[in-house]
Enzyme design. Structure first.
Site, PDB file in Angstrom:
ATOM      1  CG  ASP A 299     -24.717  74.906  17.394  1.00  0.00           C
ATOM      2  OD1 ASP A 299     -24.096  75.936  17.689  1.00  0.00           O
ATOM      3  OD2 ASP A 299     -25.715  74.520  18.013  1.00  0.00           O
ATOM      4  CB  THR A 301     -24.301  73.584  22.334  1.00  0.00           C
ATOM      5  OG1 THR A 301     -23.595  74.675  22.913  1.00  0.00           O
ATOM      6  CG2 THR A 301     -25.046  72.833  23.413  1.00  0.00           C
ATOM      7  CG  ASP A 531     -28.826  71.425  19.438  1.00  0.00           C
ATOM      8  OD1 ASP A 531     -28.695  72.625  19.164  1.00  0.00           O
ATOM      9  OD2 ASP A 531     -28.311  70.889  20.442  1.00  0.00           O
TER      10      ASP A 531
END
Length: 779
Positions: A299, A301, A531
């Protein structure tokens, strides 16, 4: 349910009263087994039961020194318990840092507490990504959406309003709310289902699966074979005590004691080592699982980038001044009051006019926009492509240009209508340029994974051009192969997509899961990092889930690994620990199975022979201890970060079968020629059998220890010297005759000289014969 003032919360006396009444929530389930479980699981094993039964039989004969094999088993089990308890304490200490905390309002003060400090009727302040540890009812909210998929199985977010109930185990997809706790502890829904939901994809160790399969076969073989051998000895006139000792020696030899223990301890030690590197391991087999991963989904970010977003600029699209737009964006962002990274960047950089919103639609990963009605106008902020079905050509070109430069591009627009299902009458007012900084060690980390044959893929909710730009900066291969998932229709060929593209932008949570499934269908072992709540479906689907400690509680709750410092560089340590465990266990397993193989073969052969079984139980102790037990303990802990071959049985067979073949051949030679032809006594033939068996096992140890270095040569040399001392100084203890007998030396000297070349010859013959005809599959 008594109503608690949502502006004040419970008072301290009210909290104490509920604690005394048992209305306090339960702590999170521990990640490790209790000390009691560790003791019972290591002590109450099938092989320990067999050892005890065999020990009782030997005790019956009065030959107490032959019970020494029990001491070895006890020491092995003791070491295993000590290491696992030691690892448990380290992991438990680290798990405290990753535990979820919640904001509770008490006496007008907001406190941060663990879930076991929450009591019934507490007022909780929850936000996007929080997972509810208790049942509750919504007291106040400007708009939230809740994912109850872990309970209902439906992944679609559900809107909740004041007065609606919230079930423990569910988590917030968007928005913020004030809720009152209704049920805690054993009365809450989470107590029944949540823990099961969190571990619904329990990992299993491939190594342990294979080893347990071997043990399952042995379990079927040991009993009947021992009974037949015992009966055969009695029928041939052997004394009862001698028949018992022969049978016990054969059965002890068949048991690969310590192999399962060594694997479990190695995984536990790895978990302890990783905890020292600030990585929390939720399931031990996951360490092994990550080492086998060949596709790593990132991912953007928090993984490629630091997750720290900064507002770079606002580009006007209408006749408004920059100052007015800054005021407008700041006012709308604060009125929506989301707590994701983008919202935080806007609220930090822009003024807050303290506007009051009459309606709010919080951000969600599916919509990719949020909105608020302020001062009689409706405004939305989000991804331009999702706010307008068809972007005007000039605006689309402008957005693409900014995205190509590496910016995350948002749009501020005034809208006519605004619901959770969509927008209408969208009038763009400005483009918002957000920058995201690259992690300091991102390039080095991703290069390492690429060099280890791990394919890197990027799955993000951001603009694919932006993501591609950043992935290219991070050194990810083929970052220019990107696709905008929002441009595809309802019918998507995911198998074709994963074969063609590296970067996937504008991906919705269900699409992330489908992409992971497509790689799995293609035969890959997939790891997923994330996250946020938008990553949960993919994290759960992946073979290995990795979450950042700074991420949402919901993501951490179902991940296999939690990076305490939210530093993805730590995954290099996990990869290496997994490889160390697999490579070392695959190597040393051969040494354990040598004894099993030759013991089974000799038991079958000596059923039909007049001579007694070639060993007594005590004579196997120096062989097991000096050629297997002690050296494998050190070899299993050495650094070994080579790529996984995935061919456990081949590695075992290439070492174990030649060794077992040599041992059986030498023992038959000793008994048929030395015993029958030259009338050597049983004590002499058994001494020669122990000597040749140990010599072959030392050669096998030398093969397993390759590539050799000074430490390994020293280890093998030390074991060889200790083995010689058994014959020179402790021969009476182990029921061995003196080797200072020239008639005996006439046999053992040439046989010992032949061991190394004979082993290599047998290995070569089998390698070109049997092994070459076997199509080895990946385990």
């Amino acid at each position: 349910m008594a109503m608690t003032n949502p502006e004040i919360g419970l008072t301290q006396p009210e909290v104490e009263k509920r604690v005394a009444a048992g209305l306090r929530n339960e702590p999170a389930a521990p990640l490790t087994r209790s000390v009691k479980q560790i003791f019972s699981d290591n002590l109450l094993t099938w092989f320990n039961l067999i050892n005890i039964i065999l020990g009782v039989l030997v005790f019956f004969t009065g030959s107490y020194k032959n019970m020494l094999f029990l001491g070895v088993a006890i020491i092995n089990t003791g070491i295993g318990i000590f290491q696992e308890v030691r690892s448990k304490r380290q992991v438990d200490k680290m798990s405290l840092l990753a535990e979820a905390t919640y904001h509770v309002l008490r006496e007008k003060t907001t406190l941060e507490v663990h879930q076991d400090a929450i009591v019934q009727d507490d007022i909780l302040l929850i936000g996007r990504g929080d997972q509810l540890p208790v049942d509750a009812v919504v007291v106040a909210t400007s708009g939230i959406e809740v994912d109850e998929s872990q309970i209902t199985g439906e992944a679609n977010p559900i809107q909740k309003r004041p007065g609606d109930s919230l079930t423990s185990g569910s988590f917030l997809v968007s928005g913020r709310a004030t809720v009152q706790v209704t049920l805690v502890g054993g009365d809450s829904f989470i107590n029944e289902l949540s823990n099961e939901a969190k571990t619904e994809t329990t990992r299993s160790s491939e190594l342990l699966t294979i080893i347990n399969r071997i043990i399952k076969v042995l379990t079927i073989v040991i009993g009947p074979l021992g009974a037949i051998l015992f009966t055969a000895r009695l029928l041939r006139g052997a004394a009862l005590d001698q028949a018992i000792l022969n049978t016990v020696a054969a059965m002890v030899g068949m048991i690969p004691e310590g192999l399962v223990l060594l694997t479990s301890v190695s995984l536990a030690v790895s978990a302890m080592n990783l905890s020292r590197r600030r990585v929390l391991v939720r399931e031990l087999p996951a360490i092994e699982g990550l080492a086998r991963v060949d596709v790593l989904c990132l991912d953007k970010t928090g993984t490629i980038t630091s997750g720290k977003l900064v507002l770079r600029d606002i580009v006007p699209l209408a006749n408004q001044s920059l100052d007015d737009l800054r005021q407008l964006v700041g006012g709308v962002a604060n009125a929506i009051n989301d707590d994701n990274e983008t919202a935080t960047a806007l609220k930090t950089a822009l003024p807050n006019p303290a506007w009051s919103a009459t309606a709010v639609i919080p951000f969600s990963s599916t919509r990719k926009w949020s909105g608020a009605e302020v001062n009689g106008h409706r405004y939305a902020i989000g991804a331009p492509e999702f706010m307008m079905p068809a972007l005007p050509a000039p605006l689309k070109k402008q957005v693409e240009a900014l995205a190509h430069d590496g910016f995350r591009v948002l749009c501020l627009a005034e809208v006519a209508t605004m619901t959770g299902d969509g927008l209408s009458g969208v009038q763009p007012l400005a483009l918002i340029k957000i920058t995201d900084e690259l992690r300091p060690n991102a390039v080095t980390t991703f290069n390492y994974f690429a060099n280890q044959d791990v394919s890197l893929k990027v799955i993000s909710g951001d603009n694919p051009t932006t993501v591609s730009n950043i992935a290219g900066q991070a050194g990810i291969a083929h970052a220019d192969r990107f696709i905008d998932m929002s441009s595809l229709g309802d019918t998507i060929d995911y198998d074709d997509l994963v074969a063609r593209y590296t970067v996937f932008g504008r991906v919705t949570p269900p699409q992330k899961k489908q992409l992971v499934m497509a790689w799995q269908r293609a035969g890959h072992t997939v790891a997923m990092t994330g996250d946020g709540v938008n990553d949960i479906l993919a994290l759960r689907q992946a073979d290995c889930g990795i979450a950042m400690a700074s991420g949402s509680e919901a993501a951490k709750s179902i991940a296999d690994f939690v990076l305490i410092n939210s530093n993805f560089d730590a995954m290099l340590n996990v990869l290496n620990e997994g490889r160390r465990v697999i490579n070392n266990i695959e190597r040393v397993a051969a040494l354990y199975l040598i004894k099993t193989m030759y013991s089974v073969a000799l038991s079958l052969i000596f059923i039909f022979m007049v001579s007694g079984y070639p060993f007594q139980p005590i004579q196997l102790t120096p062989i097991s201890t000096l050629t297997v037990g002690i050296p494998t303990f050190f070899l299993a802990l050495e650094p070994n970060y080579q790529r996984i071959t995935g061919r456990f049985m081949k590695q075992v067979m290439v070492v174990a079968v030649p060794a077992a073949t040599c041992i059986v051949s030498y023992i038959l030679l000793i008994f048929l020629i030395g015993g029958v032809q030259f009338h050597l006594s049983y004590a002499q033939t058994s001494t020669l059998s122990v000597m040749l068996t140990g010599a072959v096992c030392l050669v096998a140890l030398l093969m397993v220890a390759r590539p050799l270095n000074r430490l390994k040569i020293g280890l093998v040399g030390l074991m060889a010297v200790a083995f010689v001392l058994v014959f020179v100084m402790f021969n009476h203890l182990f029921s061995l005759v003196s080797v200072f007998d020239w008639q005996l030396a006439f046999y053992y000297v040439p046989l010992l000289i032949s061991v190394y070349p004979v082993y290599l010859l047998v290995q070569e013959v089998l390698g070109k014969g049997i092994f070459s005809k076997i199509r080895w599959k990946r385990d």
